[in-house]
Design an enzyme around this catalytic site. Structure first.
Site, PDB file in Angstrom:
ATOM      1  N   PRO A 224       9.204  -1.634   8.224  1.00 60.48           N
ATOM      2  CA  PRO A 224       8.133  -2.228   7.421  1.00 60.48           C
ATOM      3  C   PRO A 224       6.952  -1.282   7.402  1.00 60.48           C
ATOM      4  O   PRO A 224       6.852  -0.373   8.233  1.00 60.48           O
ATOM      5  CB  PRO A 224       7.797  -3.515   8.191  1.00 60.48           C
ATOM      6  CG  PRO A 224       8.245  -3.275   9.596  1.00 60.48           C
ATOM      7  CD  PRO A 224       9.386  -2.302   9.517  1.00 60.48           C
TER       8      PRO A 224
ATOM      9  N   GLU B 195      11.500   2.587  -5.414  1.00 58.68           N
ATOM     10  CA  GLU B 195      10.738   1.623  -6.216  1.00 58.68           C
ATOM     11  C   GLU B 195       9.275   1.958  -5.994  1.00 58.68           C
ATOM     12  O   GLU B 195       8.733   1.726  -4.904  1.00 58.68           O
ATOM     13  CB  GLU B 195      11.035   0.209  -5.761  1.00 58.68           C
ATOM     14  CG  GLU B 195      12.530  -0.066  -5.778  1.00 58.68           C
ATOM     15  CD  GLU B 195      12.880  -1.449  -6.279  1.00 58.68           C
ATOM     16  OE1 GLU B 195      12.273  -2.399  -5.820  1.00 58.68           O
ATOM     17  OE2 GLU B 195      13.757  -1.544  -7.153  1.00 58.68           O
TER      18      GLU B 195
ATOM     19  N   CYS C 136       2.561  -4.176  -7.350  1.00 61.67           N
ATOM     20  CA  CYS C 136       3.104  -3.012  -8.064  1.00 61.67           C
ATOM     21  C   CYS C 136       3.076  -3.277  -9.558  1.00 61.67           C
ATOM     22  O   CYS C 136       2.936  -2.350 -10.349  1.00 61.67           O
ATOM     23  CB  CYS C 136       4.509  -2.703  -7.591  1.00 61.67           C
ATOM     24  SG  CYS C 136       5.619  -4.104  -7.676  1.00 61.67           S
TER      25      CYS C 136
HETATM   26  P1  NAD Z   1       3.205   4.187   0.906  1.00 64.64           P
HETATM   27  O1  NAD Z   1       3.963   5.141   0.066  1.00 64.64           O
HETATM   28  O2  NAD Z   1       1.922   4.629   1.492  1.00 64.64           O
HETATM   29  O3  NAD Z   1       4.114   3.718   2.157  1.00 64.64           O
HETATM   30  C1  NAD Z   1       5.342   3.080   1.984  1.00 64.64           C
HETATM   31  C2  NAD Z   1       6.175   3.232   3.239  1.00 64.64           C
HETATM   32  O4  NAD Z   1       6.528   4.590   3.442  1.00 64.64           O
HETATM   33  C3  NAD Z   1       5.475   2.785   4.518  1.00 64.64           C
HETATM   34  O5  NAD Z   1       6.399   2.076   5.320  1.00 64.64           O
HETATM   35  C4  NAD Z   1       5.087   4.117   5.169  1.00 64.64           C
HETATM   36  O6  NAD Z   1       4.939   4.035   6.566  1.00 64.64           O
HETATM   37  C5  NAD Z   1       6.260   4.989   4.780  1.00 64.64           C
HETATM   38  N1  NAD Z   1       6.021   6.441   4.772  1.00 64.64           N
HETATM   39  C6  NAD Z   1       4.848   7.080   4.534  1.00 64.64           C
HETATM   40  N2  NAD Z   1       5.062   8.425   4.530  1.00 64.64           N
HETATM   41  C7  NAD Z   1       6.387   8.612   4.747  1.00 64.64           C
HETATM   42  C8  NAD Z   1       7.228   9.773   4.825  1.00 64.64           C
HETATM   43  N3  NAD Z   1       6.744  11.013   4.662  1.00 64.64           N
HETATM   44  N4  NAD Z   1       8.539   9.609   5.046  1.00 64.64           N
HETATM   45  C9  NAD Z   1       9.070   8.360   5.184  1.00 64.64           C
HETATM   46  N5  NAD Z   1       8.316   7.230   5.119  1.00 64.64           N
HETATM   47  C10 NAD Z   1       7.007   7.361   4.901  1.00 64.64           C
HETATM   48  O7  NAD Z   1       3.016   2.884   0.030  1.00 64.64           O
HETATM   49  P2  NAD Z   1       2.261   1.516   0.399  1.00 64.64           P
HETATM   50  O8  NAD Z   1       0.802   1.756   0.468  1.00 64.64           O
HETATM   51  O9  NAD Z   1       2.930   0.872   1.557  1.00 64.64           O
HETATM   52  O10 NAD Z   1       2.589   0.626  -0.874  1.00 64.64           O
HETATM   53  C11 NAD Z   1       1.842   0.652  -2.061  1.00 64.64           C
HETATM   54  C12 NAD Z   1       2.619   1.358  -3.151  1.00 64.64           C
HETATM   55  O11 NAD Z   1       3.896   0.766  -3.284  1.00 64.64           O
HETATM   56  C13 NAD Z   1       1.966   1.214  -4.507  1.00 64.64           C
HETATM   57  O12 NAD Z   1       2.067   2.446  -5.195  1.00 64.64           O
HETATM   58  C14 NAD Z   1       2.811   0.149  -5.185  1.00 64.64           C
HETATM   59  O13 NAD Z   1       2.782   0.191  -6.595  1.00 64.64           O
HETATM   60  C15 NAD Z   1       4.161   0.462  -4.654  1.00 64.64           C
HETATM   61  N6  NAD Z   1       5.045  -0.685  -4.743  1.00 64.64           N
HETATM   62  C16 NAD Z   1       6.089  -0.632  -5.628  1.00 64.64           C
HETATM   63  C17 NAD Z   1       6.923  -1.724  -5.778  1.00 64.64           C
HETATM   64  C18 NAD Z   1       8.073  -1.705  -6.754  1.00 64.64           C
HETATM   65  O14 NAD Z   1       8.875  -2.631  -6.716  1.00 64.64           O
HETATM   66  N7  NAD Z   1       8.187  -0.736  -7.640  1.00 64.64           N
HETATM   67  C19 NAD Z   1       6.703  -2.872  -5.017  1.00 64.64           C
HETATM   68  C20 NAD Z   1       5.635  -2.892  -4.121  1.00 64.64           C
HETATM   69  C21 NAD Z   1       4.826  -1.780  -3.984  1.00 64.64           C
END
Ligand code: NAD
Length: 456
Positions: free
Chosen positions: A155, A227, A261
């Protein structure tokens, strides 16, 4: 240690040991060992586990909503809405998985039969976002588990307590500890997870991280689904009920404090009704109750991530410097320890401005006047993203003509900010690759194996 803080006031609500290289390796190995036995259970057994998980959600709903609100800052009614919405998604998977994964005989002639069977991928990594942790998580781990995969679920570090609750309830429902494991920590734990030889990576998050993940697993020939974010546009035609459209779109832009999103992120309005629409929209935005996320009547809560305040400030400053007019909000709210931003409405905007180009992920909207449907289509497509797009219009044929020309995974007529378990959820361009939900989103956690069977 990972500090979990309450975004409403900055207080530390938990300190948790984070996973590190050794524990990630150990969890991966345990999952790999456990997966064949989990896959060998009957689908009936796995469905029963998810049914008991659902019962646990129903039983603990108020407690789970309070935890979600405490770590993400989601207004409490919206936390309960997410959990209630989860039940419908679980029902979809419970009802549809058997048919979606049943072997299919596609040919039978002169002793030769052709059959498609669905094998699980194996061990999959599910790296998830915080904004709708129950929705975006369950879109992956529920059908993945039902299909017989083991899941390593990371998560978001902003929704860790929720992730641990999900683990507790799945295990209580009968999913073996090793077949579903929660990894605690930030991006560095995601990086460690991706070093393990998993069979699939299912990610929900930002484009920037999605690109890094795609680069990390390139060359491994494993299934990768991303996504990602959006800059979702809506066009309001000249024949609509202006007040109804403004009310629906203000909700679509600001619900979940604009952190969805598929939040409405850009609005184009036909010039004939532009001024009336803007008046109605501003009235709506100003009526939203900003307040403690634990309060029943709060509609706008804090931003989950402190750094997003700066992003929104920059978008407002950039727009105003380039000629936009601020009609509501526009600045952080002074709130001890928390990170809050006023519901914000900008008009006279254009595509030179960040607010019309980059994902805002906050309670802020730009409204742009357009001369006709063609201009609206051109502007809606002038983006790197393609998650959702909408049209408000009286006439269905007109709306469909417009939406058919817009490059987006989901399109809406007279609605917005909506996800259905029955329909595929996907993005184009920087909004991602692959899909979840619908029966395609069950099959995606399997490898369709082709059987050519000739009787002797
Ligand atoms: P984020 O990209 O900052 O983080 C997402 C996840 O990736 C977290 O669990 C984080 O710890 C992990 N992470 C970060 N760097 C990583 C790396 N280098 N390698 C592997 N894992 C890594 O995103 P967020 O702030 O959690 O979420 C917001 C974003 O998600 C927004 O852009 C939103 O639009 C998008 N989103 C998309 C959908 C969809 O269905 N398309 C749904 C919800 C959110």
């Amino acid at each position: 240690m990972l500090n979990i803080t309450n975004p409403a006031n900055g207080s530390v609500i938990a300190e948790l040991p984070e996973d590190a290289h050794e524990s990630v390796v150990a969890k991966y190995r345990a999952a790999r060992t456990a997966q064949p036995a989990w896959a060998a259970t009957t689908l009936e057994h796995r469905l029963a586990c998810i049914r008991r998980f659902r019962e646990g959600i129903v039983r603990d709903l108020d407690k789970l909503a309070a935890i979600l609100t405490s770590e993400v800052g989601k207004p409490i009614r919206q936390s309960r809405n997410e959990l209630n919405g989860l039940l419908g998604r679980l029902d979809f998977f419970l009802n549809e998985t058997a048919a979606a994964l049943a072997p299919r005989q596609v040919f039978d002639d002169a002793g030769l039969r052709e059959v498609i069977e669905h094998e699980p991928l194996g061990v999959i990594a599910n790296i998830s976002a915080w904004n709708y942790p129950y929705f975006v998580g369950s879109n992956v781990f529920v059908p993945a588990l039902l299909a017989g995969n083991a899941v390593l679920y990371k998560p978001s570090e902003y929704a860790t307590l929720t992730g641990l609750e999900i683990g507790r309830l799945l295990h209580a429902g009968g999913v073996p500890q090793e077949a579903f494991q929660v990894l605690v920590g930030g991006g560095h734990v995601g990086i460690e997870l991706l070093k393990e030889p998993v069979d699939g990576v299912f990610f929900t998050g930002s484009y920037a991280t999605g690109k890094r993940i795609a680069e990390a697993v390139a060359g491994r020939m494993i299934k990768l689904q991303l996504e990602l974010g959006g800059k979702d546009p809506t066009y309001v035609c000249d024949d609509v009920d202006v007040a109804a459209a403004a009310s629906s779109l203000a909700d679509g832009a600001m619900y979940n404090t604009g952190q969805s999103c598929c939040s409405v992120e850009r609005i184009y309005v036909h010039e004939k009704i532009h001024d009336a629409f803007v008046d109605a929209f501003v009235r709506e935005a100003k009526s939203f109750k900003v307040g403690e996320p634990t309060a029943e009547d709060s509609y706008i809560g804090p931003l989950t991530r402190a750094q997003q305040v700066k992003v929104l400030q920059m978008q407002v400053a950039d727009a105003v410097a380039k000629g936009a007019q601020l009609l509501a909000g526009g600045k952080p709210i002074d709130w001890p320890g928390g990170h809050w931003f006023e519901p914000t409405v900008l008009v006279n905007v254009n595509h030179d401005m960040l607010v019309m180009r980059e994902e805002s992920f906050g309670p802020i909207i730009g409204i742009q006047k357009v001369a006709d449907d063609d201009e609206a289509v051109r502007l809606m497509n002038d983006t790197d993203y393609g998650l959702t797009a909408g049209v408000y219009a009286k006439n269905e044929a007109r709306a469909k003509t417009i939406l058919a020309q817009v490059h987006a995974g989901s399109v809406y007529w007279n609605c917005c900010d909506r996800v259905s378990p029955r329909l595929p959820w996907s993005g184009v361009k920087h909004s991602g690759v692959g899909l979840t939900l619908s029966t395609y989103g069950i099959e995606t956690f399997t490898r369709p194996k082709a059987w050519h069977l000739r009787a002797p």
